[in-house]
Design a protein around this motif. Structure first.
Motif, mmCIF file in Angstrom:
data_model
loop_
_atom_site.group_PDB
_atom_site.id
_atom_site.type_symbol
_atom_site.label_atom_id
_atom_site.label_comp_id
_atom_site.label_asym_id
_atom_site.label_seq_id
_atom_site.Cartn_x
_atom_site.Cartn_y
_atom_site.Cartn_z
ATOM 1 N N ALA A 260 16.624 32.456 -0.089
ATOM 2 C CA ALA A 260 15.433 33.303 -0.051
ATOM 3 C C ALA A 260 14.443 32.811 0.988
ATOM 4 O O ALA A 260 13.832 33.611 1.721
ATOM 5 C CB ALA A 260 14.783 33.348 -1.428
ATOM 6 N N GLY A 261 14.279 31.497 1.094
ATOM 7 C CA GLY A 261 13.359 30.957 2.089
ATOM 8 C C GLY A 261 13.785 31.277 3.508
ATOM 9 O O GLY A 261 12.953 31.626 4.360
ATOM 10 N N ASN A 262 15.084 31.170 3.780
ATOM 11 C CA ASN A 262 15.597 31.470 5.122
ATOM 12 C C ASN A 262 15.350 32.923 5.497
ATOM 13 O O ASN A 262 15.018 33.230 6.654
ATOM 14 C CB ASN A 262 17.098 31.166 5.192
ATOM 15 C CG ASN A 262 17.398 29.681 5.199
ATOM 16 O OD1 ASN A 262 16.550 28.868 5.567
ATOM 17 N ND2 ASN A 262 18.604 29.318 4.773
ATOM 18 N N HIS A 263 15.499 33.821 4.543
ATOM 19 C CA HIS A 263 15.320 35.245 4.839
ATOM 20 C C HIS A 263 13.845 35.649 4.817
ATOM 21 O O HIS A 263 13.447 36.544 5.567
ATOM 22 C CB HIS A 263 16.170 36.092 3.892
ATOM 23 C CG HIS A 263 17.638 35.970 4.163
ATOM 24 N ND1 HIS A 263 18.393 34.927 3.681
ATOM 25 C CD2 HIS A 263 18.474 36.728 4.927
ATOM 26 C CE1 HIS A 263 19.645 35.060 4.108
ATOM 27 N NE2 HIS A 263 19.713 36.141 4.862
ATOM 28 N N ALA A 264 13.054 34.973 4.012
ATOM 29 C CA ALA A 264 11.611 35.229 4.053
ATOM 30 C C ALA A 264 11.058 34.852 5.425
ATOM 31 O O ALA A 264 10.143 35.510 5.945
ATOM 32 C CB ALA A 264 10.905 34.446 2.951
ATOM 33 N N ALA A 265 11.623 33.821 6.026
ATOM 34 C CA ALA A 265 11.184 33.405 7.358
ATOM 35 C C ALA A 265 11.475 34.464 8.418
ATOM 36 O O ALA A 265 10.835 34.485 9.475
ATOM 37 C CB ALA A 265 11.850 32.081 7.736
ATOM 38 N N LEU A 266 12.429 35.369 8.128
ATOM 39 C CA LEU A 266 12.733 36.470 9.048
ATOM 40 C C LEU A 266 11.808 37.661 8.839
ATOM 41 O O LEU A 266 11.877 38.629 9.597
ATOM 42 C CB LEU A 266 14.183 36.920 8.865
ATOM 43 C CG LEU A 266 15.287 35.910 9.185
ATOM 44 C CD1 LEU A 266 16.658 36.553 9.006
ATOM 45 C CD2 LEU A 266 15.133 35.354 10.589
ATOM 46 N N GLY A 267 10.986 37.601 7.805
ATOM 47 C CA GLY A 267 10.056 38.698 7.545
ATOM 48 C C GLY A 267 10.338 39.487 6.289
ATOM 49 O O GLY A 267 9.606 40.430 5.977
ATOM 50 N N PHE A 268 11.380 39.126 5.533
ATOM 51 C CA PHE A 268 11.675 39.856 4.297
ATOM 52 C C PHE A 268 10.653 39.501 3.222
ATOM 53 O O PHE A 268 10.312 38.340 3.038
ATOM 54 C CB PHE A 268 13.090 39.534 3.807
ATOM 55 C CG PHE A 268 14.163 40.175 4.640
ATOM 56 C CD1 PHE A 268 14.600 41.463 4.363
ATOM 57 C CD2 PHE A 268 14.703 39.511 5.728
ATOM 58 C CE1 PHE A 268 15.562 42.066 5.153
ATOM 59 C CE2 PHE A 268 15.664 40.110 6.527
ATOM 60 C CZ PHE A 268 16.096 41.395 6.241
ATOM 61 N N ASN A 269 10.176 40.536 2.531
ATOM 62 C CA ASN A 269 9.228 40.292 1.455
ATOM 63 C C ASN A 269 9.749 40.776 0.097
ATOM 64 O O ASN A 269 9.025 40.743 -0.888
ATOM 65 C CB ASN A 269 7.871 40.922 1.756
ATOM 66 C CG ASN A 269 7.937 42.421 1.897
ATOM 67 O OD1 ASN A 269 8.861 42.947 2.506
ATOM 68 N ND2 ASN A 269 6.965 43.119 1.348
ATOM 69 N N GLU A 270 11.029 41.200 0.056
ATOM 70 C CA GLU A 270 11.640 41.545 -1.226
ATOM 71 C C GLU A 270 13.129 41.204 -1.173
ATOM 72 O O GLU A 270 13.850 41.661 -0.287
ATOM 73 C CB GLU A 270 11.452 43.024 -1.557
ATOM 74 C CG GLU A 270 11.945 43.395 -2.948
ATOM 75 C CD GLU A 270 11.578 44.819 -3.350
ATOM 76 O OE1 GLU A 270 12.146 45.315 -4.344
ATOM 77 O OE2 GLU A 270 10.743 45.451 -2.670
ATOM 78 N N ILE A 271 13.557 40.374 -2.101
ATOM 79 C CA ILE A 271 14.963 40.005 -2.252
ATOM 80 C C ILE A 271 15.464 40.633 -3.547
ATOM 81 O O ILE A 271 14.816 40.507 -4.599
ATOM 82 C CB ILE A 271 15.156 38.475 -2.319
ATOM 83 C CG1 ILE A 271 14.527 37.779 -1.101
ATOM 84 C CG2 ILE A 271 16.638 38.128 -2.447
ATOM 85 C CD1 ILE A 271 15.232 38.024 0.200
ATOM 86 N N VAL A 272 16.617 41.304 -3.483
ATOM 87 C CA VAL A 272 17.159 42.008 -4.644
ATOM 88 C C VAL A 272 18.491 41.373 -5.039
ATOM 89 O O VAL A 272 19.401 41.262 -4.204
ATOM 90 C CB VAL A 272 17.364 43.506 -4.347
ATOM 91 C CG1 VAL A 272 17.806 44.237 -5.611
ATOM 92 C CG2 VAL A 272 16.077 44.134 -3.800
ATOM 93 N N VAL A 273 18.599 40.963 -6.292
ATOM 94 C CA VAL A 273 19.827 40.351 -6.810
ATOM 95 C C VAL A 273 20.447 41.264 -7.870
ATOM 96 O O VAL A 273 19.730 41.963 -8.588
ATOM 97 C CB VAL A 273 19.555 38.955 -7.399
ATOM 98 C CG1 VAL A 273 19.130 37.984 -6.310
ATOM 99 C CG2 VAL A 273 18.492 39.011 -8.502
ATOM 100 N N HIS A 274 21.750 41.254 -7.959
ATOM 101 C CA HIS A 274 22.436 42.051 -8.977
ATOM 102 C C HIS A 274 22.376 41.360 -10.334
ATOM 103 O O HIS A 274 22.603 40.149 -10.436
ATOM 104 C CB HIS A 274 23.903 42.264 -8.582
ATOM 105 C CG HIS A 274 24.087 43.212 -7.443
ATOM 106 N ND1 HIS A 274 23.938 42.830 -6.134
ATOM 107 C CD2 HIS A 274 24.408 44.527 -7.425
ATOM 108 C CE1 HIS A 274 24.156 43.875 -5.346
ATOM 109 N NE2 HIS A 274 24.440 44.914 -6.105
ATOM 110 N N TRP A 275 22.073 42.145 -11.333
ATOM 111 C CA TRP A 275 22.122 41.633 -12.708
ATOM 112 C C TRP A 275 23.561 41.201 -13.002
ATOM 113 O O TRP A 275 24.507 41.929 -12.708
ATOM 114 C CB TRP A 275 21.693 42.725 -13.683
ATOM 115 C CG TRP A 275 21.336 42.183 -15.028
ATOM 116 C CD1 TRP A 275 22.187 41.903 -16.056
ATOM 117 C CD2 TRP A 275 20.024 41.846 -15.476
ATOM 118 N NE1 TRP A 275 21.486 41.422 -17.136
ATOM 119 C CE2 TRP A 275 20.148 41.373 -16.812
ATOM 120 C CE3 TRP A 275 18.753 41.908 -14.909
ATOM 121 C CZ2 TRP A 275 19.061 40.955 -17.562
ATOM 122 C CZ3 TRP A 275 17.662 41.492 -15.665
ATOM 123 C CH2 TRP A 275 17.821 41.020 -16.979
ATOM 124 N N PRO A 276 23.768 40.012 -13.568
ATOM 125 C CA PRO A 276 25.136 39.515 -13.768
ATOM 126 C C PRO A 276 26.007 40.447 -14.613
ATOM 127 O O PRO A 276 25.563 40.966 -15.644
ATOM 128 C CB PRO A 276 24.920 38.180 -14.489
ATOM 129 C CG PRO A 276 23.543 37.758 -14.098
ATOM 130 C CD PRO A 276 22.753 39.029 -13.987
#
Length: 301
Positions: A260-276
């Motif tokens: 998440a940190g690596n992608h937030a550094a690219l400008g992403f402000n929402e990460i979506v994960v699949h419910w298991p």
């Protein structure tokens, strides 16, 4: 802008046999939003239970209060802008303004031929998507008594009325899924958010580093599309739907924080994960998942 964490809940369980409790738990865990796929069926779930997105989201809206809800994503494969617009203003009303429409051009899977049509070529799919988004935008913003009339190459409307319109003004937000130039232009033109799953060519044989570089390139192309139209790319939320890159962010809490940190550094402000979902492509340790939901964003600061 701070990072938000959201989830996708696939509609494979009966409402009173676990589905209702899952949507309520998503709110209790503090997720920003919970989305569902808008498909008639999907890949390995094709021969098992699978329920419709619109009724599922309506039911979810009735049993939650704060959680944003939406599709990730809807496509023209089996939707028409006129009927979809009516469903969306109804969803927005039931949820009291908590709906986001994730929308994309659609793929070549089961949905593409479920209504008996021949598969569309990539060019036709892009052409249809452009017209679909434009007409849907118009239908959701024009809520007067004169209605919307339109005659296009693929879609038509005649005095289509959507009174009283969306609770959210001017309309509910569009999260446009796109990686190609035409789709990115649509995101820049009509979107309040942009969605990517990464580069599908890297899913099986690429490395996390290659994936990150490819996504960086997508972000740069989105910026260029916005610049061409005179729009500030910072106005768009940037959403990453996980599960389709070489990374395995749900393997551990630390793995997710790094991802998440690596992608937030690219400008992403929402990460979506699949419910298991046990014994599926989305299997994950539920304890790790819950810790990610409740602690990861705070650790990222």
């Amino acid at each position: 802008m701070s990072l938000r964490l959201s989830t996708v809940i696939l509609p494979y369980r009966r409402w009173h046999e676990g589905a209702r409790a899952t949507w309520q738990q998503a709110e209790e865990l503090g997720f920003h939003a919970a989305y569902t796929y808008d498909h008639l069926s999907w890949r390995t779930f094709r021969d098992g239970p699978w329920f419709g997105a619109v009724p599922t989201l309506t039911a979810a809206a009735a049993v939650t209060e704060r959680l944003r809800l939406g599709t990730l994503v809807t496509s023209p494969n089996f939707r028409h802008p006129v009927t979809l617009a009516k469903d969306l203003i109804s969803l927005d009303d039931v949820s009291n303004g908590r709906i986001t429409l994730g929308i994309g051009a659609g793929g070549t899977g089961f949905d593409a031929t479920a209504l008996g049509q021949d598969p569309w070529s990539p060019r036709e799919r892009a052409d249809r998507f452009a017209e679909f988004v434009q007409l849907l935008d118009t239908l959701l913003t024009e809520d007067g008594t004169e209605g919307v009339s339109y005659k296009g190459d693929f879609y038509s409307a005649f005095e289509a009325r959507n009174i009283p319109g969306c609770v959210q003004r001017r309309r509910l937000p569009f999260a446009v899924a796109a990686t190609g130039p035409r789709g990115l232009k649509l995101a820049a033109l009509h979107g309040q958010a942009w969605v990517t799953t990464g580069d599908p060519k890297l899913f099986e044989t690429g490395t996390p580093e290659q994936s990150l570089q490819a996504i960086r390139g997508q972000v740069e192309k989105l910026g260029a599309a916005c610049e061409t139209l005179g729009r500030d790319v910072a106005e768009l939320d940037k959403i990453l739907l996980t599960g389709f890159t070489p990374d395995r962010p749900l393997d551990s809490f630390d793995a997710f924080v790094d991802f998440a940190g690596n992608h937030a550094a690219l400008g992403f402000n929402e990460i979506v994960v699949h419910w298991p979902i046990p014994e599926s492509d989305f299997a994950a340790d539920e304890k790790i998942f819950e810790r990610i939901a409740t602690e990861a964003v705070q650790q990222l600061g």
